[in-house]
Structures are given as C-alpha cells and as structure tokens.
Write an enzyme that holds these catalytic residues in place. Sequence first.
Site, PDB file in Angstrom:
ATOM      1  N   THR A 197      32.480  33.004  41.463  1.00 28.20           N
ATOM      2  CA  THR A 197      33.771  33.678  41.551  1.00 28.20           C
ATOM      3  C   THR A 197      34.852  32.626  41.777  1.00 28.20           C
ATOM      4  O   THR A 197      34.576  31.458  42.003  1.00 28.20           O
ATOM      5  CB  THR A 197      33.767  34.717  42.694  1.00 28.20           C
ATOM      6  OG1 THR A 197      35.011  35.415  42.728  1.00 28.20           O
ATOM      7  CG2 THR A 197      33.537  34.064  44.038  1.00 28.20           C
ATOM      8  N   CYS A 198      36.109  33.054  41.677  1.00 28.58           N
ATOM      9  CA  CYS A 198      37.251  32.159  41.921  1.00 28.58           C
ATOM     10  C   CYS A 198      38.468  33.045  42.115  1.00 28.58           C
ATOM     11  O   CYS A 198      38.389  34.084  42.769  1.00 28.58           O
ATOM     12  CB  CYS A 198      37.427  31.162  40.772  1.00 28.58           C
ATOM     13  SG  CYS A 198      37.706  31.913  39.154  1.00 28.58           S
ATOM     14  N   GLY A 199      39.609  32.670  41.527  1.00 29.13           N
ATOM     15  CA  GLY A 199      40.789  33.508  41.622  1.00 29.13           C
ATOM     16  C   GLY A 199      40.861  34.543  40.527  1.00 29.13           C
ATOM     17  O   GLY A 199      41.187  35.711  40.769  1.00 29.13           O
ATOM     18  N   GLY A 231      38.379  34.349  37.601  1.00 26.60           N
ATOM     19  CA  GLY A 231      37.220  34.263  36.730  1.00 26.60           C
ATOM     20  C   GLY A 231      37.248  33.092  35.773  1.00 26.60           C
ATOM     21  O   GLY A 231      36.399  33.000  34.885  1.00 26.60           O
TER      22      GLY A 231
END
Length: 293
Positions: free
Chosen positions: A247-249, A251
């Site tokens: 995950t991240c901010g 995708g």
Amino acid sequence: MVSTRSISDTPEGPLVSTTWLEANLDNPRVRVLDVRGRHPSSSLPHAKYAEFLEAHVPGAAFVDWEHDFVACDDPVPVQVASPRAFARRAGTLGVGDDDLVVTYDDYYGIFAARVAWAFRLYGAESRVLDGGWTTWREEGRPVSAQLTQPVPTRFEARLRPRLRRTLPEVEQALEGGAMLVDARPRHVFIGEPGTPNTGHIPGARCLPYQELVDGATGLWAAPAAVARLARDAGIDCDRPPGELIATCGSGVSATVALLALERIGVHCDGVYDGSFNEWNADPARALAFGAAG
C-alpha cells in the site's frame, strides 16, 4: 533489417538492465513505454510529455501516468482502468498479447513500476528498466526525438485478480492476519494526529520507495540492502507472512515495494489500489502513528 529473435533471454525478475534493453531495441516483441512524470505535489505538468518530445529511448511510446490506464471517473484517485479500457489503450500503443513491456521513468521508478504492475494485472509480461531515464542518458545510450507512430494491435486483458486488492478485500485479509507494507516516505508514515494525510493503516510496516530506488541514478537498491530494510521493517525474509499486501498513498509507489520484495524472494500478494487515500477518506477507520507497525 528488423530482428526477429525471440526474447527468451529476458532476465528473471522484475527488472532489465540498460545493456539488455539497448541490445533488444530492434526486437519487434519488445514494447518500450516512457512513463516519466512528476509527483502530484508539483505545480508543473505531472506527465513529462514535453521532455519526451525532446528526447526518449528510440521507439518508445509515451504514457501519461495520471490518465493512461487509469479509471478517470473513479472517485478514488488514479485507480487502474477497467479491463476493456486498459486493453483498448494498450492496443493503441501497439502492445500485443505476446509482447514484453519495458517501462522507464525518472522519479524513483514509481510510475514505471505502476504501469508495469498494471500490465501484469491484465496478463502481460513486463519489466522495469533499472536506472530508468537517468542512467540511460548518463551511460550514453541512444536517444531520439523522433516520434514513432505505434501500429495498433489487439491486446486481450486477462485479469489476475489477486494482484489488485479492494478495500473490502483488504479489510478481510487483515482480519485473517495479513500484513500490509506501506511504501510512503517515513515521515508521512509516522505522522502525528491532526496532521493531514499522515499516519498509517494499523499494523502496516514501513518500506519507503525512496529507500528502495536511488533517486539520483534511478538504480534499484541491491537485494542485500532491500533484505535489510525489510528486516528492519519487521518482515521476516526467511519466513514471510502468509499474505503480504503493498500500500502507499494512491497505489502508485506501492508497486515499487512489491517489485523490490520480489527481487529478494518475498512474495507480495498484490497492491491495495485505493491505499491511504481511500482508507483515510472515512474518519471512522482507525489510523496509527509512530514508527512501529
């Protein structure tokens, strides 16, 4: 004369070297995509089309990372396009079912990795150019300002559903003991209550994209360095979790973590495409702060 050799010499793993790509530029089954761009926080155009027009890898087609292969009508930013829309765009760029897609950018590999992951999601074989545009230029590899008109072809989207996770799937996976690995910068991951867009999904581990790729050269970190970063994040490389989701901010940079872990033999099951943007949109969902997962 156009080469008709096979691409059976393609290296294992998610990357190809500049040497390999230069040797395969005339292979009709290798489709090169230029995905250079800027972070969404930039006031300049986020897709570097002007730079592409000045110079690019010969034969490359340009991809606008914010609009190509993206579901622009989705309320969650930069979600991957539907199978039909993706296939249509891939075909117009000249990518066929049996082609090998090689992507490159000049910003930590995040846009190149995202597009490479999207092609994987829809059944294609893809690689990211190690070193990207920066190392390609510094090594004196061939460049061109000539625009090559792709020959439209047919691309069939063959969905690999586990590579993309939705919010309900992530919530269910977490209940079953899955681990999240978060590729955002450390200071954003740690955050503090009341600071917008900081913190993380409870239980997530921090594996920042900026530590997995050298921003000055575009070269990906050596496997030993990635293994150390993973261990420091609480990921046991010898006995990885049964289910690991990146995950991240939004995708995008999550795909860097996915590919970096792949290089050290740690299987990442997929990417949470909505990522923190979607999770944090509902104030009822819990957030965690600090360095620990």
